[in-house]
Design an enzyme around this catalytic site. Structure first.
Site, PDB file in Angstrom:
ATOM      1  N   VAL A   1      42.742  44.480  37.542  1.00 43.04           N
ATOM      2  CA  VAL A   1      43.196  45.722  38.198  1.00 43.04           C
ATOM      3  C   VAL A   1      43.866  45.319  39.506  1.00 43.04           C
ATOM      4  O   VAL A   1      43.302  44.532  40.278  1.00 43.04           O
ATOM      5  CB  VAL A   1      42.015  46.689  38.437  1.00 43.04           C
ATOM      6  CG1 VAL A   1      42.488  47.940  39.164  1.00 43.04           C
ATOM      7  CG2 VAL A   1      41.367  47.067  37.105  1.00 43.04           C
TER       8      VAL A   1
ATOM      9  N   MET B   1      28.564  41.104  42.044  1.00 45.40           N
ATOM     10  CA  MET B   1      27.910  40.717  43.299  1.00 45.40           C
ATOM     11  C   MET B   1      28.030  41.855  44.311  1.00 45.40           C
ATOM     12  O   MET B   1      27.859  41.637  45.515  1.00 45.40           O
ATOM     13  CB  MET B   1      28.519  39.429  43.844  1.00 45.40           C
ATOM     14  CG  MET B   1      28.322  38.252  42.880  1.00 45.40           C
ATOM     15  SD  MET B   1      28.370  36.638  43.648  1.00 45.40           S
ATOM     16  CE  MET B   1      30.015  36.607  44.306  1.00 45.40           C
ATOM     17  N   GLY B   2      28.339  43.072  43.822  1.00 44.43           N
ATOM     18  CA  GLY B   2      28.429  44.215  44.724  1.00 44.43           C
ATOM     19  C   GLY B   2      29.760  44.275  45.455  1.00 44.43           C
ATOM     20  O   GLY B   2      30.725  43.633  45.074  1.00 44.43           O
TER      21      GLY B   2
ATOM     22  N   GLY C   1      38.322  47.573  40.214  1.00 48.02           N
ATOM     23  CA  GLY C   1      38.223  46.622  39.095  1.00 48.02           C
ATOM     24  C   GLY C   1      36.844  46.688  38.457  1.00 48.02           C
ATOM     25  O   GLY C   1      36.710  46.742  37.226  1.00 48.02           O
ATOM     26  N   HIS C   2      35.803  46.689  39.300  1.00 47.90           N
ATOM     27  CA  HIS C   2      34.435  46.785  38.757  1.00 47.90           C
ATOM     28  C   HIS C   2      34.246  48.110  38.002  1.00 47.90           C
ATOM     29  O   HIS C   2      33.608  48.141  36.948  1.00 47.90           O
ATOM     30  CB  HIS C   2      33.400  46.733  39.894  1.00 47.90           C
ATOM     31  CG  HIS C   2      33.385  45.450  40.663  1.00 47.90           C
ATOM     32  ND1 HIS C   2      33.798  45.365  41.972  1.00 47.90           N
ATOM     33  CD2 HIS C   2      32.993  44.204  40.302  1.00 47.90           C
ATOM     34  CE1 HIS C   2      33.643  44.112  42.391  1.00 47.90           C
ATOM     35  NE2 HIS C   2      33.173  43.388  41.414  1.00 47.90           N
TER      36      HIS C   2
ATOM     37  N   HIS D   1      34.811  47.567  43.771  1.00 51.57           N
ATOM     38  CA  HIS D   1      36.147  48.153  43.881  1.00 51.57           C
ATOM     39  C   HIS D   1      36.556  48.695  42.507  1.00 51.57           C
ATOM     40  O   HIS D   1      35.756  48.637  41.547  1.00 51.57           O
ATOM     41  CB  HIS D   1      37.150  47.122  44.407  1.00 51.57           C
ATOM     42  CG  HIS D   1      37.125  45.821  43.678  1.00 51.57           C
ATOM     43  ND1 HIS D   1      37.536  45.695  42.362  1.00 51.57           N
ATOM     44  CD2 HIS D   1      36.713  44.581  44.057  1.00 51.57           C
ATOM     45  CE1 HIS D   1      37.406  44.438  41.981  1.00 51.57           C
ATOM     46  NE2 HIS D   1      36.890  43.737  42.974  1.00 51.57           N
TER      47      HIS D   1
ATOM     48  N   SER E   1      36.742  41.557  46.022  1.00 53.98           N
ATOM     49  CA  SER E   1      35.885  41.872  47.161  1.00 53.98           C
ATOM     50  C   SER E   1      36.334  41.095  48.393  1.00 53.98           C
ATOM     51  O   SER E   1      36.144  41.539  49.525  1.00 53.98           O
ATOM     52  CB  SER E   1      34.439  41.518  46.841  1.00 53.98           C
ATOM     53  OG  SER E   1      34.032  42.243  45.709  1.00 53.98           O
TER      54      SER E   1
ATOM     55  N   ASP F   1      38.888  36.443  37.223  1.00 54.47           N
ATOM     56  CA  ASP F   1      38.140  35.178  37.202  1.00 54.47           C
ATOM     57  C   ASP F   1      38.268  34.589  35.800  1.00 54.47           C
ATOM     58  O   ASP F   1      37.297  34.533  35.038  1.00 54.47           O
ATOM     59  CB  ASP F   1      36.681  35.441  37.581  1.00 54.47           C
ATOM     60  CG  ASP F   1      36.565  35.989  38.990  1.00 54.47           C
ATOM     61  OD1 ASP F   1      36.712  35.220  39.931  1.00 54.47           O
ATOM     62  OD2 ASP F   1      36.361  37.214  39.132  1.00 54.47           O
TER      63      ASP F   1
ATOM     64  N   GLN G   1      26.003  29.782  43.379  1.00 56.92           N
ATOM     65  CA  GLN G   1      27.412  29.611  43.006  1.00 56.92           C
ATOM     66  C   GLN G   1      28.308  29.455  44.235  1.00 56.92           C
ATOM     67  O   GLN G   1      29.522  29.342  44.110  1.00 56.92           O
ATOM     68  CB  GLN G   1      27.891  30.747  42.100  1.00 56.92           C
ATOM     69  CG  GLN G   1      28.049  32.102  42.767  1.00 56.92           C
ATOM     70  CD  GLN G   1      28.392  33.182  41.752  1.00 56.92           C
ATOM     71  OE1 GLN G   1      27.560  33.611  40.963  1.00 56.92           O
ATOM     72  NE2 GLN G   1      29.646  33.628  41.743  1.00 56.92           N
TER      73      GLN G   1
HETATM   74  O1  PAF Z   1      32.246  37.500  39.106  1.00 57.34           O
HETATM   75  C1  PAF Z   1      31.212  37.687  39.803  1.00 57.34           C
HETATM   76  O2  PAF Z   1      31.107  38.672  40.529  1.00 57.34           O
HETATM   77  C2  PAF Z   1      30.085  36.680  39.730  1.00 57.34           C
HETATM   78  O3  PAF Z   1      30.571  35.387  39.582  1.00 57.34           O
HETATM   79  C3  PAF Z   1      29.056  37.014  38.642  1.00 57.34           C
HETATM   80  C4  PAF Z   1      29.670  36.959  37.243  1.00 57.34           C
HETATM   81  C5  PAF Z   1      28.469  38.393  38.881  1.00 57.34           C
HETATM   82  C6  PAF Z   1      27.922  35.989  38.675  1.00 57.34           C
HETATM   83  O4  PAF Z   1      27.278  35.977  39.901  1.00 57.34           O
END
Ligand code: PAF
Length: 288
Positions: A178, A30-31, A36-37, A34, A188, A152, A61
């Site tokens: 991370v 979702m942008g 971790g991504h 950091h 985030s 998550d 969500q």
């Molecule tokens: O973990 C997230 O950032 C969101 O839940 C995802 C998997 C991108 C779905 O919108």
């Protein structure tokens, strides 16, 4: 790095790659990226010939009163990080294209059992929103592999189960959490914390680590460990939602004979809802 803002460009790019016999890995986000991504992207680059990162803040969500409207959007900074990390394609779709029927009456995917417990109890509909958008991304990117962070943890299991049940041909990879130097899981939403709250936030990981150590002791009593975890978070000024020991494969309450467990917690600290978990592999199975 290329950017696709629409499905047509995304599909054409992936089609060209597949025609050339290349494999593709997807990292949905979702942008507000950091480290971790970026660790997910790094692993994606090891696993596939081409990488796609999606950035889309998925409205369905988020519950009423949650932070959808204020969720940080940092597209230019995100692009710089992704480009530096060697991404091939950024997919940043708009809302209307991803939800052609609108978001109120659209088709939803619901993963039973896993979606209503733990975070799902406090965020009704959240995991249906996640499953639905991840399915849209998997259908359109058609990756060989998709990577998600284990912070998550429940989301990861929901996605694995959806992919299994809907026969979606993709490998789902979970990647280790991370952490900041003090143990706080990168998120985030950590940016919502002021300096005092930020100094307190590591308590959530400390409480989970303590619980994990106690589970390994002979005669461990799960209800006591969970109660002490809740008390530790509350004593630090947090508002805990849950602190729970579960089986790591299906998040059911542990049973005698289990060895693979996970301790999960969610707690509010000021404006931020923090989640974290620690996996535990017991040397001896749980006693009856
Ligand atoms: O973990 C997230 O950032 C969101 O839940 C995802 C998997 C991108 C779905 O919108």
């Amino acid at each position: 790095m290329d950017t696709a803002f629409d499905l047509k460009t995304l599909r054409a790019t992936v089609r060209d790659w597949k025609t050339a016999g290349l494999t593709v890995a997807l990292v949905p986000t979702m942008g507000n990226l950091h480290a971790g991504h970026i660790s997910l992207l790094k692993r994606a680059r090891e696993l596939a010939d081409r990488t796609v990162v999606s950035i889309f803040v998925n409205p369905i969500q988020f519950g009423k009163g949650e932070d959808y409207d204020s969720y940080p959007s940092t597209l230019e900074a995100d692009k710089a990080k992704l480009s530096a990390a060697g991404l091939d394609l950024l997919f940043a779709p708009n809302l209307d294209e991803l939800y052609p029927g609108g978001t109120a009456e659209d088709t939803r995917i619901t993963v039973p059992q896993l979606s209503d417990i733990l975070c799902g109890e406090f965020r009704p509909g959240h995991f249906s929103g996640v499953a639905t958008v991840v399915a849209k991304l998997l259908i359109n990117v058609q990756p060989d592999t998709a990577l998600f962070g284990e912070k998550d943890y429940q989301q990861l299991l929901v996605i694995r189960r959806m992919v299994h049940d809907l026969l979606i041909p993709v490998d789902i990879i979970g990647m280790p959490i991370v952490r900041e130097p003090d143990g706080l899981a990168m998120s985030s939403r950590n940016g919502y914390l002021d300096a005092t709250q930020r100094a307190t936030a590591a308590v959530i990981n400390q409480a989970l680590t303590t619980a994990a150590a106690r589970l390994r002791e002979p005669g461990a009593r799960i209800a006591t460990i969970e109660g002490d975890g809740i008390a530790a978070l509350a004593a630090a000024g947090m508002r805990p939602e849950y602190f729970s020991v579960r089986r790591s494969n299906d998040l059911a309450p542990p049973r005698p004979g289990d060895t693979a467990l996970v301790v999960l917690a969610a707690a509010w600290l000021g404006p931020a809802r923090l989640i974290d978990n620690v996996q535990v592999e017991l040397a001896e199975p749980l006693a009856a």
